[in-house]
Design an enzyme around this catalytic site. Structure first.
Site, PDB file in Angstrom:
ATOM      1  N   ILE A   1       0.852  -1.185   0.000  1.00 43.00           N
ATOM      2  CA  ILE A   1       0.000   0.000   0.000  1.00 43.00           C
ATOM      3  C   ILE A   1       0.889   1.236   0.000  1.00 43.00           C
ATOM      4  CG2 ILE A   1      -1.876   1.219   1.133  1.00 43.00           C
ATOM      5  CD1 ILE A   1      -2.542  -1.660   0.137  1.00 43.00           C
ATOM      6  N   LYS A   2       0.716   2.081  -1.012  1.00 39.61           N
ATOM      7  CA  LYS A   2       1.549   3.277  -1.119  1.00 39.61           C
ATOM      8  C   LYS A   2       0.958   4.415  -0.293  1.00 39.61           C
ATOM      9  CE  LYS A   2       3.807   4.306  -4.953  1.00 39.61           C
ATOM     10  NZ  LYS A   2       4.117   4.614  -6.389  1.00 39.61           N
ATOM     11  N   ILE A   3       1.792   4.962   0.578  1.00 40.55           N
ATOM     12  CA  ILE A   3       1.405   6.082   1.431  1.00 40.55           C
ATOM     13  C   ILE A   3       2.465   7.164   1.282  1.00 40.55           C
ATOM     14  CG2 ILE A   3       1.016   6.845   3.808  1.00 40.55           C
ATOM     15  CD1 ILE A   3       0.139   4.008   4.495  1.00 40.55           C
TER      16      ILE A   3
END
Length: 362
Positions: free
Chosen positions: A137-139
């Site tokens: 998950i890209k944050i």
């Protein structure tokens, strides 16, 4: 397997493709890159998905099947489907690399970049929606993103931290990762199942610094800041993951947070088109590149010397750039703001494309 890419892989660089689309999946193109070109992962962002959704009819059937759902819901399902299918394609790589490679990223909505709680909630939602262990998950590494990164890691969800431009912010990212692991350990989670990469942006740094150097009359320093920045960042990585703090976590099975070189396509045509691949070699890093850059390296790229242990050399370049009148702190702040703005603009394009596709099937 392409010889030059195999040599890069043998030097310890994990080659990830910075692109994903349904056409790439359905045509067998991605499978071919895995089989023949040493590609062991994929990264995506709103710009990539906006481009994929805007061209062709590959998504029309799923848009129709989703029915009259809110546009944001449709986008999540369309993107998650591509990411899930790519995760399945990379499953053997994921198993063979013990979870370090075979990874596919999906990004939280960019408009949440300054909302910690909403980012944490959407990270969990996307993780569940994709439903594959090898998803990342890209944050974004905004000030509000840092506690979201910590909380998401603490929940046992693997993260690709994006939009890192400065070594100072990179250190804060690594601290958030370790803090998340410590919380996960306190909850008796299996730390060996939690992975992370930290996406340190490259070419955009040179683009902004070069512009300022030219204005200051110091063009002789152009094209050097981005790689120097990465050299110093790699030193910080070695320091943090060689620390007693991490050793205590490693004893419980924790993995390092691997540096990922992002934005590695050359933007200045005066520079070699493989610059940000050939000159960023280090064992254990990831380089995620557009297919154009991948093909260029396969054709004529040369694996450069390792940049490990070059902190002093990199810092000397950054000091020279500062002495020339470039405020690097301001450069990093501008690039972070621009990065978020560009992704928000791409998200708006994505919304428009999906809304238009929905209108066609109503």
């Amino acid at each position: 397997m392409t010889d030059r890419l195999r040599e890069l892989s043998d030097a310890g660089v994990s080659i990830w493709l910075d692109d994903l689309s349904r056409d790439r999946l359905d045509s067998g193109n991605l499978a071919g890159l895995i089989a023949n070109d040493s590609v062991v992962g994929v990264t995506t962002n709103p710009t990539i998905f906006a481009a994929a959704l805007a061209h062709g009819d590959a998504y029309a059937g799923q848009v129709a099947a989703l029915g009259d759902v809110p546009v944001a819901t449709a986008i999540k399902h369309l993107c998650a489907t591509d990411v899930r299918n790519a995760c399945d394609l990379f499953a053997p790589v994921y198993a063979d690399s013990q979870g370090f490679d075979g990874r596919v990223s999906i990004e939280v909505e960019p408009g949440l970049a300054h909302d910690t709680d909403a980012t944490v909630a959407q990270a969990a939602e996307l993780h569940a929606l994709v439903g594959r262990d090898n998803v990342l998950i890209k944050i974004p590494a905004t000030p509000e993103g840092l506690p979201a990164i910590e909380a998401t890691i603490a929940a046992g969800i693997s993260v690709n931290v994006t939009l890192i431009f400065s070594v100072e912010r990179y250190r804060a990212v690594m601290d958030a990762y370790l803090a998340g692991l410590e919380r996960a350990a306190a909850d008796d989670r299996d730390l060996s199942l939690i992975h992370s990469v930290a996406s340190f942006f490259i070419s955009r740094v040179d683009t902004e610094v070069d512009r300022r150097l030219e204005a200051a009359g110091h063009a002789e320093l152009a094209g050097r800041a981005a790689i120097a920045n990465a050299e110093v960042a790699l030193g910080a990585y070695a320091e943090v993951f060689g620390s007693e703090r991490f050793a205590a976590l490693a004893a419980r099975g924790a993995n390092v947070q691997r540096p990922l070189w992002a934005s590695t396509g050359t933007k200045n045509p005066a520079y070699p088109d493989t610059l940000y691949v050939a000159d960023l070699v280090a064992r254990g890093v990831v380089n995620t590149m557009p297919e154009k850059t991948l093909q260029a390296f396969a054709d004529h790229g040369e694996v450069g010397a390792s940049i490990e242990g070059r902190v002093a050399e990199g810092q000397a370049v950054l000091d020279a750039v500062t002495a020339a009148g470039v405020d690097l702190d301001d450069v990093h702040a501008v690039l972070e703001d621009e990065g978020v703005e560009k992704f928000v603009a791409s998200w708006d394009e994505l919304v428009a494309s999906v809304a238009a596709a929905q209108a066609k099937v109503r």
